[in-house]
Design a protein around this motif. Structure first.
Motif, PDB file in Angstrom:
ATOM      1  N   GLU A   1       2.379   2.651  13.777  1.00 48.05           N
ATOM      2  CA  GLU A   1       2.680   2.680  15.181  1.00 48.05           C
ATOM      3  C   GLU A   1       3.824   3.497  15.663  1.00 48.05           C
ATOM      4  N   ARG A   2       5.100   3.184  14.878  1.00 50.33           N
ATOM      5  CA  ARG A   2       6.369   3.446  15.419  1.00 50.33           C
ATOM      6  C   ARG A   2       6.914   4.357  14.005  1.00 50.33           C
ATOM      7  N   PRO A   3       6.495   5.270  13.245  1.00 49.92           N
ATOM      8  CA  PRO A   3       7.101   5.893  12.206  1.00 49.92           C
ATOM      9  C   PRO A   3       8.257   6.684  12.633  1.00 49.92           C
ATOM     10  N   ILE A   4       9.429   6.275  11.956  1.00 51.52           N
ATOM     11  CA  ILE A   4      10.782   6.756  12.164  1.00 51.52           C
ATOM     12  C   ILE A   4      10.727   8.284  11.765  1.00 51.52           C
TER      13      ILE A   4
ATOM     14  N   VAL B   1       0.671  -1.261   0.190  1.00 51.67           N
ATOM     15  CA  VAL B   1       0.034   0.059   0.016  1.00 51.67           C
ATOM     16  C   VAL B   1       0.797   1.238  -0.040  1.00 51.67           C
ATOM     17  N   ILE B   2       0.567   2.056  -0.810  1.00 51.21           N
ATOM     18  CA  ILE B   2       1.478   3.354  -0.858  1.00 51.21           C
ATOM     19  C   ILE B   2       0.433   4.383  -0.442  1.00 51.21           C
ATOM     20  N   ILE B   3       0.940   5.351   0.358  1.00 56.37           N
ATOM     21  CA  ILE B   3       0.215   6.360   1.247  1.00 56.37           C
ATOM     22  C   ILE B   3       1.219   7.518   1.030  1.00 56.37           C
ATOM     23  N   GLY B   4       0.541   8.720   1.184  1.00 54.81           N
ATOM     24  CA  GLY B   4       1.243  10.072   0.828  1.00 54.81           C
ATOM     25  C   GLY B   4       0.512  11.208   0.565  1.00 54.81           C
ATOM     26  N   PRO B   5       0.886  12.359   1.038  1.00 51.32           N
ATOM     27  CA  PRO B   5       0.000  13.552   0.403  1.00 51.32           C
ATOM     28  C   PRO B   5      -0.176  13.506  -1.047  1.00 51.32           C
ATOM     29  N   SER B   6      -1.260  14.591  -1.477  1.00 49.37           N
ATOM     30  CA  SER B   6      -1.501  14.756  -2.827  1.00 49.37           C
ATOM     31  C   SER B   6      -0.277  15.324  -3.449  1.00 49.37           C
ATOM     32  N   GLY B   7      -0.124  14.935  -4.986  1.00 49.03           N
ATOM     33  CA  GLY B   7       1.097  15.483  -5.583  1.00 49.03           C
ATOM     34  C   GLY B   7       2.438  14.813  -4.998  1.00 49.03           C
ATOM     35  N   SER B   8       2.529  13.644  -4.347  1.00 47.82           N
ATOM     36  CA  SER B   8       3.752  13.197  -3.875  1.00 47.82           C
ATOM     37  C   SER B   8       4.184  12.442  -4.922  1.00 47.82           C
ATOM     38  N   GLY B   9       3.549  11.985  -5.992  1.00 46.73           N
ATOM     39  CA  GLY B   9       3.837  11.070  -7.148  1.00 46.73           C
ATOM     40  C   GLY B   9       3.677   9.775  -7.090  1.00 46.73           C
ATOM     41  N   LYS B  10       2.800   9.408  -6.034  1.00 49.36           N
ATOM     42  CA  LYS B  10       2.249   7.841  -5.765  1.00 49.36           C
ATOM     43  C   LYS B  10       1.428   7.411  -7.026  1.00 49.36           C
ATOM     44  N   SER B  11       0.448   8.230  -7.443  1.00 50.16           N
ATOM     45  CA  SER B  11      -0.167   7.635  -8.847  1.00 50.16           C
ATOM     46  C   SER B  11       0.694   7.699 -10.225  1.00 50.16           C
TER      47      SER B  11
ATOM     48  N   GLU C   1       6.740  10.888  -0.472  1.00 48.08           N
ATOM     49  CA  GLU C   1       6.481  12.397  -0.458  1.00 48.08           C
ATOM     50  C   GLU C   1       7.313  13.042  -1.515  1.00 48.08           C
ATOM     51  N   GLN C   2       6.914  13.932  -2.263  1.00 53.60           N
ATOM     52  CA  GLN C   2       7.939  14.523  -3.170  1.00 53.60           C
ATOM     53  C   GLN C   2       8.840  13.894  -4.091  1.00 53.60           C
TER      54      GLN C   2
ATOM     55  N   PHE D   1       2.615  13.694   8.359  1.00 53.81           N
ATOM     56  CA  PHE D   1       1.511  13.176   7.584  1.00 53.81           C
ATOM     57  C   PHE D   1       0.472  12.372   8.349  1.00 53.81           C
ATOM     58  N   LEU D   2       0.764  11.352   9.194  1.00 49.57           N
ATOM     59  CA  LEU D   2      -0.016  10.627   9.730  1.00 49.57           C
ATOM     60  C   LEU D   2      -0.888  11.486  11.019  1.00 49.57           C
ATOM     61  N   SER D   3      -0.309  12.446  11.494  1.00 51.67           N
ATOM     62  CA  SER D   3      -1.011  13.042  12.566  1.00 51.67           C
ATOM     63  C   SER D   3      -1.844  14.039  11.843  1.00 51.67           C
TER      64      SER D   3
END
Lengths: 216, 255
Positions: free
Chosen positions: B228-231, B34-44, B213-214, B238-240
């Motif tokens: 749970e434990r993002p580094i 699964v790929i997550i991230g803000p809009s415009g991050s290049g995931k699509s 992202e970017q 992003f998650l918060s």
């Protein structure tokens, strides 16, 4: 002003024969012009410059010069070159088809390019080739949108076929001019010719309306 | 075991704007990434590179060991094995639902019509739309359209399924029915790459989650690790912000 119905009745068999020829020439030119236009339209969308450029040149030439001049060039230049003799009806069909192809090419191109990219992408993502995507997905939808523009083009073509009287193709205007010359009359031959052209174009537009509704 | 998808140093730009920078990824058989991230991050864009709907400028993509950059391969042969579900469904509006599903198997796979139809009927039952076989796509709701789109992709019996924000264009009450179909697919062992904004779904279904992202993959790990434990700071923020947004939707203030 007197109106001489008798000379119309006198010429009626010839003009009706002329009308059949007008219908024949127009129909063949519409078919040949549309097939050629499809090829040229796709050529103009090619990614290859060497294919695209001649197609653009073709369209620019046939849209940018008078049909009258094109008819004369085909009749006195092209047809004798190929057949070794003149043949007005063949020349008429070739000239009108070549001219119409330039316009239908642009109708095809505009119709295809108006489709959303998503349709093509969906077809590609299912493994379809470009040809399959065009044949099954893009063209069936695009042609629906093209019908009004084609209707215009076909009506223009039927009317423009009157120009081939100049090379003595015996269609409606050829006989109307004859009637005008023989009796030195203006209104009878030209009003009657107008009426026949109007009946032809009006029927054609009604036919296309039905087609548009059926496909919608 | 060889990966189903291997991406090596992928670069993509639109004009002067770089969208993907040195992306590397391996996806193994039956894995759900699964790929997550803000809009415009290049995931699509990244997802669309995987079947060459976007042409990358550099790097290599291997599907089952076959390089997509090899000029001798027929890309349509690769695409036939890789299903793609679009955000905007992209059903074919001039065809009935059943024909939407059978057209590619009949034309691309050269299946007999009867075989394609019985497969389509089976898939429509699977996505819960048996009664919609003979309607046109305009009469479907968004959720139904997307389930048909999934059935259409599955009809080719692909080895990999890609999902490009499949629920982003849906009314909220229709998201669940589409995610349920995707969950079933994952359970059956389909290899899947999913771009989504549905965090609960990502956590539940993903074997691995990528945060982009970017144009870079910032962080990658199991759903537990990422949620749970993002580094990385960027993942955390992003998650918060996503959580805050979720609270707002539920009418509760996050703080």
């Amino acid at each position: 002003m007197d109106f001489r119905l008798d000379i119309i009745i006198d010429y009626l068999p010839l003009i009706l024969k002329g009308a059949m020829l007008t219908i024949g020439i127009s129909l063949l030119s519409i078919i040949l012009g549309s097939i050629l236009g499809l090829v040229i339209g796709f050529g103009k969308m090619s990614s290859k410059m060497i294919v695209r450029w001649p197609m653009s040149a073709y369209i620019n030439f046939f849209r940018g010069t008078p049909l009258y001049v094109q008819i004369l060039m085909v009749h006195f230049g092209l047809i004798p070159l190929v057949l070794g003799r003149t043949d007005p009806i063949t020349a008429a069909i070739i000239a009108l088809s070549l001219n119409s192809a330039a316009y239908t090419a642009e109708i095809f191109r505009a119709g295809i390019q108006s489709m959303s990219a998503g349709q093509l992408e969906a077809a590609y993502s299912l493994g379809m080739s470009h040809r399959q995507a065009m044949q099954f997905i893009i063209l069936p939808q695009a042609i629906k949108r093209m019908i009004p523009a084609f209707g215009n083009e076909f009506i223009v073509l039927v009317k423009d076929s009157s120009l081939v009287a100049i090379i003595a193709a015996p269609e409606i205007m050829y006989w109307s001019n004859g009637m005008s010359g023989q009796y030195s009359r203006i209104w009878e031959p030209y009003l009657f010719a107008s009426l026949i052209y109007f009946i032809l174009t009006y029927s054609l537009s009604k036919l296309l309306n039905v087609l548009e509704r059926k496909l919608a | 075991m060889d990966p189903m998808i291997e991406v090596i140093d992928l670069n993509k730009s639109f004009g002067s704007q770089t969208v993907l920078k040195q992306i590397n990824l391996k996806v193994y058989n039956q894995e759900v990434v699964v790929i997550i991230g803000p809009s415009g991050s290049g995931k699509s864009t990244f997802l669309r590179c995987l079947n060459l709907l976007e042409q990358p400028q550099g790097g290599t993509i291997l599907i089952e060991g076959q390089s997509l950059m090899d000029p001798n391969i027929k890309i349509s042969n690769i695409r036939a094995e890789v299903g793609l579900v679009f955000q905007q469904f992209n059903l074919f509006p001039h065809m009935k639902v059943i024909d939407n599903i059978t057209i590619a198997p009949i034309q691309v796979r050269k299946w007999p019509v009867e075989k394609a139809r019985s497969k389509a009927v089976e898939l429509l039952a699977k996505v819960g739309l048996s009664e919609k076989a003979d309607v046109y796509p305009d009469s479907l709701s968004g959720g139904q359209a997307q389930r048909v789109a999934i059935a259409r992709a599955l009809a080719m019996e692909p080895k990999i399924m890609l999902f490009d924000e499949p629920t982003s264009a849906l009314d909220p009450e229709m998201v669940g029915e589409v995610l349920a179909v995707m969950k079933d697919l994952a359970k059956e062992g389909m290899t899947m790459v999913i771009v989504t904004h549905e965090m609960d779904f990502a956590r539940e279904v993903g074997d691995r989650v990528l945060f982009m992202e970017q144009g870079i993959i910032v962080e990658e790990g199991t759903p537990e690790e990422i949620f749970e434990r993002p580094i990385h700071e960027r993942t955390k923020s992003f998650l918060s912000s996503r959580n805050g947004y979720a609270f707002l939707l539920q009418g509760r203030h996050p703080f």
